[in-house]
Design an enzyme around this catalytic site. Structure first.
Site, PDB file in Angstrom:
ATOM      1  N   LEU A   1       0.853  -1.180   0.000  1.00  0.00           N
ATOM      2  CA  LEU A   1       0.000   0.000   0.000  1.00  0.00           C
ATOM      3  C   LEU A   1       0.889   1.231   0.000  1.00  0.00           C
ATOM      4  O   LEU A   1       1.943   1.248   0.651  1.00  0.00           O
ATOM      5  CB  LEU A   1      -0.918   0.026   1.236  1.00  0.00           C
ATOM      6  CG  LEU A   1      -1.935  -1.112   1.380  1.00  0.00           C
ATOM      7  CD1 LEU A   1      -2.684  -0.986   2.704  1.00  0.00           C
ATOM      8  CD2 LEU A   1      -2.915  -1.125   0.217  1.00  0.00           C
ATOM      9  N   ASP A   2       0.466   2.273  -0.714  1.00  0.00           N
ATOM     10  CA  ASP A   2       1.219   3.522  -0.702  1.00  0.00           C
ATOM     11  C   ASP A   2       1.304   4.071   0.726  1.00  0.00           C
ATOM     12  O   ASP A   2       0.475   3.741   1.589  1.00  0.00           O
ATOM     13  CB  ASP A   2       0.554   4.550  -1.618  1.00  0.00           C
ATOM     14  CG  ASP A   2       0.675   4.176  -3.091  1.00  0.00           C
ATOM     15  OD1 ASP A   2       1.605   3.431  -3.437  1.00  0.00           O
ATOM     16  OD2 ASP A   2      -0.173   4.622  -3.874  1.00  0.00           O
ATOM     17  N   GLN A   3       2.275   4.937   0.953  1.00  0.00           N
ATOM     18  CA  GLN A   3       2.567   5.403   2.313  1.00  0.00           C
ATOM     19  C   GLN A   3       1.351   6.019   2.996  1.00  0.00           C
ATOM     20  O   GLN A   3       1.125   5.799   4.189  1.00  0.00           O
ATOM     21  CB  GLN A   3       3.719   6.413   2.272  1.00  0.00           C
ATOM     22  CG  GLN A   3       4.202   6.843   3.658  1.00  0.00           C
ATOM     23  CD  GLN A   3       5.532   7.561   3.612  1.00  0.00           C
ATOM     24  OE1 GLN A   3       6.239   7.503   2.615  1.00  0.00           O
ATOM     25  NE2 GLN A   3       5.889   8.244   4.687  1.00  0.00           N
TER      26      GLN A   3
END
Length: 299
Positions: A136-138
């Site tokens: 997942l993106d940050q």
């Protein structure tokens, strides 16, 4: 160290060669070969050749060794600075609820402070994992799938590649989106910005995103999203191209957006290791952050 698994074949199992069953369990051929050569696959307590039949009620025992895997032990430094929110856990699998602002994994040797570092501390020194399966993106929150042993990594990677792992997202987007639909424009690299992707960009690949509208606020729509493919930034690119970028998206949203990113991996559905493709999946739901629906208005 070794990893052992025992499974009793369910009543629905038709008679079939042992090799066929192991292949249906998505074990790669090199692992099947290792099990055969070292006689580390037993049926009802004794070794059988791969061509002999197994039936419902038979007990299969499999034993894997570190030498079976190219990288049996991930090099992840444990970091106990953050609490891990566990949604689901077995001897093999782990699903955690990732927090906003936490990187999924280290990008440099010895790096700490990422979700993977925190999970390594949670598992402790007696566990070989964690092995990351999804990312997942940050700034994205929600369900993140990992394994705790190397033996199930190739199985779950195949499940992901063959679309047996289903990810459902919740997202707030700009504007008034209605109904249900599908975004199917191919996605490739943005020639003007190496950080970004774009519809019909360089080396574009097939990309399919399904959506369903759930709720509205003034100027914003809550949507449920299903990924049929897994391209980099797929949801963000498709939504931006539709004229409804994600709230708080720093790459693809409007420059004056004062929101935090409102993207949450809400649900994961996945098969268990050493089961067949048509067995009922396990479903795990991740509670949304408390401030998920509290949208900041742009001036």
């Amino acid at each position: 160290m070794h990893w052992s698994y025992t499974r009793v074949l369910p009543p629905t199992t038709p008679p079939q060669p042992l090799r066929q069953l192991l292949t249906a369990w998505l074990l790669p051929s090199h692992l099947v070969h290792s099990l055969r050569v070292a006689q580390r696959v037993l049926v009802n307590g004794t070794y059988r050749s791969m061509n002999q039949l197994v039936r419902s009620g038979d007990q299969l025992s499999l034993t894997f060794l570190p030498a079976d895997f190219t990288h049996p032990f991930p090099d992840v430094a444990p970091d106990s600075a953050a609490t891990v929110s566990v949604l689901y856990e077995t001897a093999d699998l782990l699903v955690i609820n990732k927090t906003r602002g936490s990187k999924t994994h280290p990008n440099q040797p010895g790096e700490r402070g990422t979700t993977l570092n925190h999970v390594a501390a949670y598992l402790g020194s007696d566990q070989p994992g964690p092995y990351i399966l999804s990312r997942l993106d940050q700034e994205t929150t929600g369900a993140l799938l990992m394994t705790k042993t190397p033996a199930v990594v190739p199985i779950m990677v195949r499940n992901i590649a063959e679309k047996r792992v289903q990810r459902t997202y919740l997202a707030w987007v700009h504007g008034d989106l209605t109904g249900t639909g599908t975004f199917d424009a191919p996605i490739g690299r943005d020639p003007r910005d190496k950080r970004k992707r774009r519809v019909n960009g360089l080396h574009a690949q097939r990309a399919i995103t399904h959506y369903q509208v759930v709720d509205h606020q003034p100027g914003a729509t809550l949507v449920r999203l299903w990924l049929e493919t897994g391209r980099t930034h797929q949801l963000r690119v498709h939504l931006a191209a539709s004229g409804h970028p994600l709230m708080g998206d720093p790459l693809y949203g409007p420059a004056n957006d004062r929101n935090r990113l409102r993207l949450h991996c809400w649900r994961l559905a996945f098969p268990q290791p050493f089961t067949l493709a048509d067995d009922a999946p396990t479903v795990v739901t991740a509670p949304v952050p408390d401030d998920f629906d509290a949208l900041t208005r742009c001036p």
